[in-house]
Write a protein that holds these residues in place. Structure first.
Motif, mmCIF file in Angstrom:
data_model
loop_
_atom_site.group_PDB
_atom_site.id
_atom_site.type_symbol
_atom_site.label_atom_id
_atom_site.label_comp_id
_atom_site.label_asym_id
_atom_site.label_seq_id
_atom_site.Cartn_x
_atom_site.Cartn_y
_atom_site.Cartn_z
ATOM 1 N N GLY A 140 0.797 -1.228 0.000
ATOM 2 C CA GLY A 140 0.000 0.000 0.000
ATOM 3 C C GLY A 140 0.823 1.268 0.000
ATOM 4 N N SER A 141 1.972 1.268 0.676
ATOM 5 C CA SER A 141 2.780 2.487 0.709
ATOM 6 C C SER A 141 3.337 2.810 -0.672
ATOM 7 N N THR A 142 3.742 1.773 -1.427
ATOM 8 C CA THR A 142 4.239 2.003 -2.784
ATOM 9 C C THR A 142 3.128 2.513 -3.679
ATOM 10 N N ARG A 143 1.933 1.959 -3.526
ATOM 11 C CA ARG A 143 0.817 2.406 -4.362
ATOM 12 C C ARG A 143 0.445 3.857 -4.083
ATOM 13 N N LEU A 165 10.142 5.834 6.014
ATOM 14 C CA LEU A 165 9.426 5.829 7.288
ATOM 15 C C LEU A 165 9.179 7.268 7.714
ATOM 16 N N ARG A 166 8.188 7.478 8.597
ATOM 17 C CA ARG A 166 7.885 8.852 8.998
ATOM 18 C C ARG A 166 9.100 9.548 9.604
ATOM 19 N N ALA A 167 9.812 8.886 10.508
ATOM 20 C CA ALA A 167 10.961 9.529 11.140
ATOM 21 C C ALA A 167 12.025 9.903 10.121
ATOM 22 N N VAL A 168 12.236 9.040 9.137
ATOM 23 C CA VAL A 168 13.224 9.331 8.100
ATOM 24 C C VAL A 168 12.716 10.446 7.191
ATOM 25 N N ASN A 169 11.442 10.389 6.810
ATOM 26 C CA ASN A 169 10.864 11.472 6.004
ATOM 27 C C ASN A 169 11.015 12.819 6.705
ATOM 28 N N THR A 170 10.744 12.844 8.003
ATOM 29 C CA THR A 170 10.866 14.086 8.760
ATOM 30 C C THR A 170 12.302 14.596 8.728
ATOM 31 N N ALA A 171 13.256 13.702 8.950
ATOM 32 C CA ALA A 171 14.662 14.101 8.937
ATOM 33 C C ALA A 171 15.103 14.595 7.564
ATOM 34 N N ALA A 185 6.718 17.772 -3.592
ATOM 35 C CA ALA A 185 7.309 16.714 -2.771
ATOM 36 C C ALA A 185 6.224 15.700 -2.448
ATOM 37 N N ILE A 186 6.532 14.425 -2.614
ATOM 38 C CA ILE A 186 5.598 13.354 -2.306
ATOM 39 C C ILE A 186 6.204 12.516 -1.185
ATOM 40 N N LEU A 187 5.534 12.501 -0.037
ATOM 41 C CA LEU A 187 6.022 11.786 1.136
ATOM 42 C C LEU A 187 5.104 10.596 1.395
ATOM 43 N N ALA A 188 5.672 9.384 1.382
ATOM 44 C CA ALA A 188 4.897 8.160 1.571
ATOM 45 C C ALA A 188 5.635 7.248 2.546
ATOM 46 N N GLY A 189 5.090 6.035 2.732
ATOM 47 C CA GLY A 189 5.690 5.088 3.663
ATOM 48 C C GLY A 189 5.178 5.246 5.082
ATOM 49 N N MET A 190 4.064 5.953 5.259
ATOM 50 C CA MET A 190 3.536 6.244 6.596
ATOM 51 C C MET A 190 2.132 5.664 6.750
ATOM 52 N N GLU A 191 1.809 5.228 7.958
ATOM 53 C CA GLU A 191 0.475 4.718 8.225
ATOM 54 C C GLU A 191 -0.502 5.874 8.417
ATOM 55 N N ASP A 210 -4.256 3.976 1.253
ATOM 56 C CA ASP A 210 -4.396 2.676 0.608
ATOM 57 C C ASP A 210 -4.036 1.601 1.622
ATOM 58 N N ASP A 211 -5.002 0.787 1.999
ATOM 59 C CA ASP A 211 -4.778 -0.351 2.883
ATOM 60 C C ASP A 211 -4.071 0.051 4.178
ATOM 61 N N GLY A 212 -4.481 1.170 4.749
ATOM 62 C CA GLY A 212 -3.917 1.617 6.006
ATOM 63 C C GLY A 212 -2.693 2.499 5.881
ATOM 64 N N TRP A 213 -2.214 2.723 4.654
ATOM 65 C CA TRP A 213 -1.042 3.567 4.424
ATOM 66 C C TRP A 213 -1.467 4.922 3.888
ATOM 67 N N TRP A 214 -0.665 5.943 4.183
ATOM 68 C CA TRP A 214 -1.032 7.326 3.864
ATOM 69 C C TRP A 214 0.148 8.033 3.207
#
Length: 276
Positions: A122-125, A214-220, A235-241, A265-269
């Motif tokens: 879902g995160s990739t989608r 991951l959110r922490a990595v995206n934030t950094a 900017a497109i930020l993904a990989g987060m629930e 998508d399937d719990g991912w945002w």
């Protein structure tokens, strides 16, 4: 081949920090399960137990885990199980052993092997869906945490002039290059191994920067993403629930971005944003 898994239970407030530390420490993907636990990987029991000791020393009671032996299977073949065609926006994502069918849109052929990035997650989608909406013909795209190369390859299939993937795990670069060859986009896609925080500002300006981590990595990475993004770019930020949305949006605003679009998508945002 066999190996060892690290099953780690964490307090919700430190889960991203633990996952980001494991990724940086091992250079390998960390699986986040729906129950909130994390799964890391090691080659030997000694390495797994040493990593668990480091996790406990660094995070104390906020992270507890145990190791377990993985079955002796051929992981080079195991990744094939369950993969099939996936339609995401205008894109159709297929593995190489399935014959492409005319769909009216671009087809991306991806064999992820041991790298992260298929249309099954879902995160990739979510990343691909926002990429489909915002990439324009002639754009330059940066793909941070490129894994299998799916986002970079999809970008040029959707019309981008050039895409560059950055991945910290050197072992997956050959996999990504193999996927580039399968898609016939070798002159327009390149991959670099290294720290995205260092490399991204040197590779810009780009009209689209995608970070599916991951959110922490995206934030950094937000300062580096801002520095590498063209003034009118996305900017497109993904990989987060989905549960991380309310935490990440203030971090996004604080870094000088304004969100313009979101998908789940399937719990991912994922969120698309522009520089303010």
């Amino acid at each position: 081949m066999s190996g060892w898994a690290l099953d780690i239970q964490t307090r919700a407030g430190v889960r991203d920090a633990v996952a980001a530390w494991l990724v940086e420490r091992t250079g390998q993907t960390v699986e986040e399960r729906r129950d909130g636990s994390l799964v890391g990987f090691a080659a030997t029991q000694a390495e797994a137990d040493a990593l668990l000791g480091e996790v406990h020393s660094r995070f104390g009671a906020d992270a507890r885990g145990e190791s377990r032996c993985l079955p002796d299977v051929d992981w080079g073949e195991r990744w094939r199980e369950g993969l099939g065609p996936r339609v995401v926006g205008r894109l159709t994502v297929i593995p190489s052993w399935i014959a492409p069918r005319p769909t009216g849109g671009p087809t991306v052929v991806i064999d992820p092997e041991t790298a992260f990035g298929t249309g099954e997650h879902g995160s990739t989608r979510t990343a691909l869906r926002l990429l489909d909406r915002y990439v324009r013909p002639g754009d330059r795209v940066l793909d941070l945490g490129s894994g299998s190369g799916i986002v970079a390859i999809a970008a040029v299939k959707l019309g981008a002039r050039r895409a560059t993937g950055v991945e910290i795990d050197a072992e997956v670069e050959a996999i990504a290059r193999g996927n580039v060859d399968r898609n016939g986009v070798g002159g327009r896609v390149e991959f670099l191994t290294g720290d995205a925080a260092v490399l991204a500002p040197l590779l810009g300006p780009a009209e689209v920067v995608v970070s599916n981590i991951l959110r922490a990595v995206n934030t950094a990475l937000l300062p580096a993403i801002r520095a590498s993004l063209a003034p009118t770019g996305y900017a497109i930020l993904a990989g987060m629930e989905q549960t991380e949305r309310e935490v990440f949006l203030p971090e996004l605003t604080g870094a000088g971005f304004a969100g313009v679009d979101e998908v789940t998508d399937d719990g991912w945002w994922a969120v698309a944003a522009r520089r303010r």
